[in-house]
Motif scaffolding. Structure first.
Motif, PDB file in Angstrom:
ATOM      1  N   VAL A  14       0.847  -1.189   0.000  1.00  0.00           N
ATOM      2  CA  VAL A  14       0.000   0.000   0.000  1.00  0.00           C
ATOM      3  C   VAL A  14       0.884   1.240   0.000  1.00  0.00           C
ATOM      4  O   VAL A  14       1.780   1.368   0.829  1.00  0.00           O
ATOM      5  CB  VAL A  14      -0.932   0.023   1.232  1.00  0.00           C
ATOM      6  N   THR A  15       0.618   2.148  -0.945  1.00  0.00           N
ATOM      7  CA  THR A  15       1.342   3.410  -1.031  1.00  0.00           C
ATOM      8  C   THR A  15       0.328   4.550  -1.016  1.00  0.00           C
ATOM      9  O   THR A  15      -0.670   4.495  -1.733  1.00  0.00           O
ATOM     10  CB  THR A  15       2.155   3.502  -2.342  1.00  0.00           C
ATOM     11  N   ILE A  16       0.579   5.579  -0.196  1.00  0.00           N
ATOM     12  CA  ILE A  16      -0.275   6.764  -0.199  1.00  0.00           C
ATOM     13  C   ILE A  16       0.211   7.650  -1.342  1.00  0.00           C
ATOM     14  O   ILE A  16       1.345   8.115  -1.337  1.00  0.00           O
ATOM     15  CB  ILE A  16      -0.207   7.508   1.140  1.00  0.00           C
ATOM     16  N   LEU A  17      -0.651   7.864  -2.336  1.00  0.00           N
ATOM     17  CA  LEU A  17      -0.295   8.685  -3.491  1.00  0.00           C
ATOM     18  C   LEU A  17      -0.667  10.143  -3.278  1.00  0.00           C
ATOM     19  O   LEU A  17       0.012  11.039  -3.783  1.00  0.00           O
ATOM     20  CB  LEU A  17      -0.985   8.153  -4.751  1.00  0.00           C
ATOM     21  N   ALA A  18      -1.764  10.417  -2.574  1.00  0.00           N
ATOM     22  CA  ALA A  18      -2.201  11.792  -2.286  1.00  0.00           C
ATOM     23  C   ALA A  18      -3.071  11.763  -1.038  1.00  0.00           C
ATOM     24  O   ALA A  18      -3.688  10.749  -0.726  1.00  0.00           O
ATOM     25  CB  ALA A  18      -2.991  12.356  -3.468  1.00  0.00           C
ATOM     26  N   ARG A  19      -3.112  12.902  -0.358  1.00  0.00           N
ATOM     27  CA  ARG A  19      -3.939  13.024   0.844  1.00  0.00           C
ATOM     28  C   ARG A  19      -5.086  14.016   0.642  1.00  0.00           C
ATOM     29  O   ARG A  19      -6.052  13.987   1.360  1.00  0.00           O
ATOM     30  CB  ARG A  19      -3.096  13.460   2.030  1.00  0.00           C
ATOM     31  N   ARG A  20      -4.932  14.933  -0.319  1.00  0.00           N
ATOM     32  CA  ARG A  20      -5.940  15.962  -0.561  1.00  0.00           C
ATOM     33  C   ARG A  20      -6.228  16.079  -2.038  1.00  0.00           C
ATOM     34  O   ARG A  20      -5.317  15.937  -2.824  1.00  0.00           O
ATOM     35  CB  ARG A  20      -5.443  17.316  -0.046  1.00  0.00           C
ATOM     36  N   PRO A  21      -7.428  16.339  -2.478  1.00  0.00           N
ATOM     37  CA  PRO A  21      -8.625  16.573  -1.668  1.00  0.00           C
ATOM     38  C   PRO A  21      -9.197  15.278  -1.114  1.00  0.00           C
ATOM     39  O   PRO A  21     -10.006  15.292  -0.200  1.00  0.00           O
ATOM     40  CB  PRO A  21      -9.608  17.209  -2.646  1.00  0.00           C
ATOM     41  N   HIS A  22      -8.772  14.129  -1.656  1.00  0.00           N
ATOM     42  CA  HIS A  22      -9.187  12.831  -1.132  1.00  0.00           C
ATOM     43  C   HIS A  22      -7.943  11.977  -0.948  1.00  0.00           C
ATOM     44  O   HIS A  22      -6.917  12.207  -1.576  1.00  0.00           O
ATOM     45  CB  HIS A  22     -10.136  12.111  -2.113  1.00  0.00           C
ATOM     46  N   LEU A  23      -8.062  10.982  -0.106  1.00  0.00           N
ATOM     47  CA  LEU A  23      -6.984  10.027   0.076  1.00  0.00           C
ATOM     48  C   LEU A  23      -6.922   9.138  -1.163  1.00  0.00           C
ATOM     49  O   LEU A  23      -7.935   8.554  -1.562  1.00  0.00           O
ATOM     50  CB  LEU A  23      -7.233   9.180   1.323  1.00  0.00           C
ATOM     51  N   VAL A  24      -5.741   9.061  -1.781  1.00  0.00           N
ATOM     52  CA  VAL A  24      -5.551   8.211  -2.960  1.00  0.00           C
ATOM     53  C   VAL A  24      -4.482   7.182  -2.608  1.00  0.00           C
ATOM     54  O   VAL A  24      -3.374   7.548  -2.210  1.00  0.00           O
ATOM     55  CB  VAL A  24      -5.140   9.024  -4.210  1.00  0.00           C
ATOM     56  N   LEU A  25      -4.831   5.910  -2.734  1.00  0.00           N
ATOM     57  CA  LEU A  25      -3.927   4.820  -2.392  1.00  0.00           C
ATOM     58  C   LEU A  25      -3.627   3.977  -3.618  1.00  0.00           C
ATOM     59  O   LEU A  25      -4.471   3.809  -4.495  1.00  0.00           O
ATOM     60  CB  LEU A  25      -4.577   3.902  -1.341  1.00  0.00           C
ATOM     61  N   SER A  26      -2.427   3.425  -3.645  1.00  0.00           N
ATOM     62  CA  SER A  26      -2.104   2.372  -4.590  1.00  0.00           C
ATOM     63  C   SER A  26      -2.022   1.098  -3.754  1.00  0.00           C
ATOM     64  O   SER A  26      -1.210   1.012  -2.830  1.00  0.00           O
ATOM     65  CB  SER A  26      -0.763   2.641  -5.271  1.00  0.00           C
ATOM     66  N   ILE A  27      -2.882   0.143  -4.069  1.00  0.00           N
ATOM     67  CA  ILE A  27      -2.884  -1.130  -3.353  1.00  0.00           C
ATOM     68  C   ILE A  27      -2.545  -2.204  -4.367  1.00  0.00           C
ATOM     69  O   ILE A  27      -3.292  -2.429  -5.316  1.00  0.00           O
ATOM     70  CB  ILE A  27      -4.242  -1.407  -2.684  1.00  0.00           C
ATOM     71  N   ASP A  28      -1.370  -2.795  -4.205  1.00  0.00           N
ATOM     72  CA  ASP A  28      -0.873  -3.805  -5.145  1.00  0.00           C
ATOM     73  C   ASP A  28      -0.897  -3.286  -6.579  1.00  0.00           C
ATOM     74  O   ASP A  28      -1.258  -3.994  -7.520  1.00  0.00           O
ATOM     75  CB  ASP A  28      -1.655  -5.105  -5.026  1.00  0.00           C
ATOM     76  N   GLY A  29      -0.538  -2.005  -6.741  1.00  0.00           N
ATOM     77  CA  GLY A  29      -0.439  -1.412  -8.073  1.00  0.00           C
ATOM     78  C   GLY A  29      -1.739  -0.876  -8.635  1.00  0.00           C
ATOM     79  O   GLY A  29      -1.747  -0.292  -9.712  1.00  0.00           O
ATOM     80  N   ARG A  30      -2.851  -1.043  -7.929  1.00  0.00           N
ATOM     81  CA  ARG A  30      -4.143  -0.511  -8.395  1.00  0.00           C
ATOM     82  C   ARG A  30      -4.497   0.731  -7.588  1.00  0.00           C
ATOM     83  O   ARG A  30      -4.415   0.726  -6.367  1.00  0.00           O
ATOM     84  CB  ARG A  30      -5.244  -1.556  -8.244  1.00  0.00           C
ATOM     85  N   ARG A  31      -4.910   1.780  -8.295  1.00  0.00           N
ATOM     86  CA  ARG A  31      -5.220   3.072  -7.686  1.00  0.00           C
ATOM     87  C   ARG A  31      -6.653   3.068  -7.145  1.00  0.00           C
ATOM     88  O   ARG A  31      -7.576   2.625  -7.822  1.00  0.00           O
ATOM     89  CB  ARG A  31      -5.074   4.152  -8.758  1.00  0.00           C
ATOM     90  N   HIS A  32      -6.812   3.591  -5.885  1.00  0.00           N
ATOM     91  CA  HIS A  32      -8.125   3.671  -5.252  1.00  0.00           C
ATOM     92  C   HIS A  32      -8.273   5.038  -4.596  1.00  0.00           C
ATOM     93  O   HIS A  32      -7.340   5.535  -3.967  1.00  0.00           O
ATOM     94  CB  HIS A  32      -8.294   2.585  -4.189  1.00  0.00           C
ATOM     95  N   VAL A  33      -9.467   5.635  -4.716  1.00  0.00           N
ATOM     96  CA  VAL A  33      -9.761   6.934  -4.116  1.00  0.00           C
ATOM     97  C   VAL A  33     -10.709   6.716  -2.938  1.00  0.00           C
ATOM     98  O   VAL A  33     -11.803   6.170  -3.103  1.00  0.00           O
ATOM     99  CB  VAL A  33     -10.407   7.898  -5.137  1.00  0.00           C
ATOM    100  N   VAL A  34     -10.277   7.137  -1.747  1.00  0.00           N
ATOM    101  CA  VAL A  34     -11.095   7.057  -0.539  1.00  0.00           C
ATOM    102  C   VAL A  34     -11.705   8.440  -0.349  1.00  0.00           C
ATOM    103  O   VAL A  34     -11.007   9.389  -0.013  1.00  0.00           O
ATOM    104  CB  VAL A  34     -10.251   6.659   0.694  1.00  0.00           C
ATOM    105  N   GLU A  35     -13.021   8.542  -0.594  1.00  0.00           N
ATOM    106  CA  GLU A  35     -13.673   9.844  -0.598  1.00  0.00           C
ATOM    107  C   GLU A  35     -14.206  10.253   0.767  1.00  0.00           C
ATOM    108  O   GLU A  35     -14.209  11.427   1.094  1.00  0.00           O
ATOM    109  CB  GLU A  35     -14.808   9.846  -1.619  1.00  0.00           C
ATOM    110  N   ARG A  36     -14.694   9.292   1.545  1.00  0.00           N
ATOM    111  CA  ARG A  36     -15.314   9.631   2.821  1.00  0.00           C
ATOM    112  C   ARG A  36     -15.067   8.552   3.850  1.00  0.00           C
ATOM    113  O   ARG A  36     -14.919   7.384   3.524  1.00  0.00           O
ATOM    114  CB  ARG A  36     -16.818   9.770   2.662  1.00  0.00           C
TER     115      ARG A  36
END
Length: 166
Positions: A14-36
């Motif tokens: 798991v890599t944190i790609l961005a924290r703002r405006p939403h948390l953006v994670l790379s999990i096993d190479g796939r990008r995911h946006v955590v909105e709330r």
């Protein structure tokens, strides 16, 4: 920084790609946006990930966290890369790529002495630059990549000389 998480016996990166405006994670190479992240008064929570609501409950445990999703419980714990490398017997001698990418800067040369945590190489993967550090004190025995060169996940990018037996 890549976090290694053990989820019910399966290791995930798991890599944190961005924290703002939403948390953006790379999990096993796939990008995911955590909105709330919403919390209910009963201890349950709800995440919105990639537009999908996910209800869950979590509780601390002796060595991590227990997460309950859809009626199933999962044990989650963070793996310590340094301890893991030491336990692997010699794994602390190599610097491996946590994901595929390109070498941006090589900071050390063969023969240079490094201390644990000192940056050896900077890589780029999915537009994210990451510094890869020495897993222990030692001397650089090999730099196995060149600046601008691409590599695959788990490729050895640098190797430390084996520690002297004494």
């Amino acid at each position: 920084m890549v976090l290694k998480l053990d989820l019910a016996g399966s290791v995930h990166h798991v890599t944190i790609l961005a924290r703002r405006p939403h948390l953006v994670l790379s999990i096993d190479g796939r990008r995911h946006v955590v909105e709330r992240l919403d919390e209910a008064g009963d201890g349950s929570r709800q995440l919105t990930i990639d537009g999908e609501p996910i209800a869950f409950v979590r509780a601390g445990s002796a060595d991590g966290v227990i997460v309950r999703l859809d009626g199933r419980s999962f044990a989650l714990r963070r793996l310590d890369a340094a301890a893991e490398a030491s336990a692997a017997g010699g794994g602390a001698n190599v610097v491996r790529a946590p994901m595929p990418g390109t070498v941006i800067v090589i900071h050390k040369r063969v023969g240079d002495h490094v201390q644990r945590g000192e940056t050896i190489v900077t890589i780029e993967s999915m537009k994210l630059q990451m510094k890869l550090d020495a897993p222990r004190d030692g001397e650089i025995a090999e730099i196995a990549a060149r600046e601008g060169e691409g590599f695959d996940k788990d490729a050895v990018l640098a190797r430390l000389a084996a520690p002297a037996e004494g």
